[in-house]
Design a protein around this motif. Structure first.
Motif, PDB file in Angstrom:
ATOM      1  N   HIS A 160       0.824  -1.203   0.000  1.00  0.00           N
ATOM      2  CA  HIS A 160       0.000   0.000   0.000  1.00  0.00           C
ATOM      3  C   HIS A 160       0.862   1.257   0.000  1.00  0.00           C
ATOM      4  O   HIS A 160       0.543   2.242  -0.680  1.00  0.00           O
ATOM      5  N   ARG A 161       1.956   1.231   0.777  1.00  0.00           N
ATOM      6  CA  ARG A 161       2.835   2.408   0.821  1.00  0.00           C
ATOM      7  C   ARG A 161       3.401   2.723  -0.552  1.00  0.00           C
ATOM      8  O   ARG A 161       3.488   3.894  -0.949  1.00  0.00           O
ATOM      9  N   GLN A 162       3.805   1.704  -1.277  1.00  0.00           N
ATOM     10  CA  GLN A 162       4.372   1.941  -2.600  1.00  0.00           C
ATOM     11  C   GLN A 162       3.338   2.544  -3.552  1.00  0.00           C
ATOM     12  O   GLN A 162       3.650   3.442  -4.336  1.00  0.00           O
ATOM     13  N   ASN A 163       2.111   2.069  -3.476  1.00  0.00           N
ATOM     14  CA  ASN A 163       1.051   2.654  -4.298  1.00  0.00           C
ATOM     15  C   ASN A 163       0.754   4.090  -3.870  1.00  0.00           C
ATOM     16  O   ASN A 163       0.492   4.959  -4.713  1.00  0.00           O
ATOM     17  N   GLN A 164       0.795   4.350  -2.573  1.00  0.00           N
ATOM     18  CA  GLN A 164       0.565   5.706  -2.082  1.00  0.00           C
ATOM     19  C   GLN A 164       1.668   6.651  -2.545  1.00  0.00           C
ATOM     20  O   GLN A 164       1.399   7.802  -2.921  1.00  0.00           O
ATOM     21  N   LEU A 165       2.902   6.181  -2.535  1.00  0.00           N
ATOM     22  CA  LEU A 165       4.012   7.011  -3.011  1.00  0.00           C
ATOM     23  C   LEU A 165       3.867   7.323  -4.500  1.00  0.00           C
ATOM     24  O   LEU A 165       4.201   8.427  -4.953  1.00  0.00           O
ATOM     25  N   GLU A 166       3.358   6.379  -5.269  1.00  0.00           N
ATOM     26  CA  GLU A 166       3.125   6.623  -6.693  1.00  0.00           C
ATOM     27  C   GLU A 166       2.101   7.744  -6.887  1.00  0.00           C
ATOM     28  O   GLU A 166       2.279   8.636  -7.727  1.00  0.00           O
ATOM     29  N   GLN A 167       1.037   7.724  -6.084  1.00  0.00           N
ATOM     30  CA  GLN A 167       0.026   8.774  -6.185  1.00  0.00           C
ATOM     31  C   GLN A 167       0.552  10.102  -5.655  1.00  0.00           C
ATOM     32  O   GLN A 167       0.222  11.169  -6.191  1.00  0.00           O
TER      33      GLN A 167
END
Length: 253
Positions: A147-154
């Motif tokens: 989830h953190r990696q997806n949040q960083l992408e956004q």
């Protein structure tokens, strides 16, 4: 300018006071006394900007008072505060959880603020607050690595849409270490104000760097340090900075 970043754990304390008489029982106790110590500490640092993670916006723990508003009224700040769960989420229907948020307090005028929400993770809120020369983003990233990696992408997409100098501050929950941010920093051209990678968690014996102040190249870091303060499970971060923006008279903002 001075920025103070602090995950205050809703003012509920740390160590013995938090885990007695039962583990994590402090989460449910009245937080007034410890929050007053946090408020006094913030006042003693005299920051221009305060970025707060885990703020109680008005549960029974605070006597139904918003901690961010109390700081703003007592110390003279403009306040932007919001619960960190989306309106349609289950957490916004649960007592106590629905009053858990993040906040930005600033002595400067707020030009604009916006609440963004990540697509994944339980803690979805991103507070963007635009001041004269800098856009501030406050985040509290997920406990789950994916989830953190997806949040960083956004978050990268939000940064690319911003034409001001940028500061991103918050609890990134980087349990795999600061290397989790390497690709994000490279893609955004942001820098970690904590050049020595000093840890801030847990506050009684710091060994993890999970709280970050990231900044764009047009911001000069004049001083950075982590005070030995144990009013939460996180230590606060203090960052003195200057925006390398030249005014018509030749001065820096």
């Amino acid at each position: 300018m001075r920025l103070l970043l602090y995950n205050i754990r809703y003012g509920t304390g740390h160590q013995n006071g938090y885990h007695l008489p039962l583990p994590f029982s402090g989460f449910f106790k009245n937080s007034t006394a410890n929050f007053r110590r946090i408020l006094n500490f913030i006042g003693s640092m005299n920051p221009d900007i305060v970025a707060l993670v885990e703020v109680d916006t008005g549960s029974y723990r605070t006597g139904h008072l918003c901690q961010g508003q109390t700081i703003a009224d007592t110390l003279g700040y403009n306040l932007v505060v919001e619960p960190k769960y989306k309106n349609n989420s289950f957490a916004r229907k649960v007592p106590v959880l629905k009053q858990q948020g993040n906040a930005i307090l600033t002595k400067q005028s707020v030009e604009h603020y916006h609440f963004h929400y990540f697509e994944e993770g339980m803690k979805k809120l991103v507070i963007q607050t635009d001041l004269k020369a800098v856009a501030l983003f406050i985040v509290h990233l997920s406990l789950k690595y994916r989830h953190r990696q997806n949040q960083l992408e956004q978050l990268h997409a939000l940064v690319k849409e911003t034409d001001k100098e940028i500061i991103i501050a918050g609890d990134f929950n980087t349990f795999w270490g600061s290397r989790e941010l390497n690709l994000f920093l490279a893609a955004t051209d942001l820098h970690n104000a904590n050049l020595g990678n000093a840890p801030s968690h847990p506050s009684h014996a710091p060994r993890r760097q999970i709280d970050f102040i990231l900044h764009s190249s047009g911001i000069r870091i004049d001083n950075f340090y982590i005070p030995d303060v144990r009013l939460s499970d996180h230590s606060p971060l203090i960052c003195d900075f200057s925006c390398m923006l030249t005014e018509p008279n030749g001065s820096l903002t």
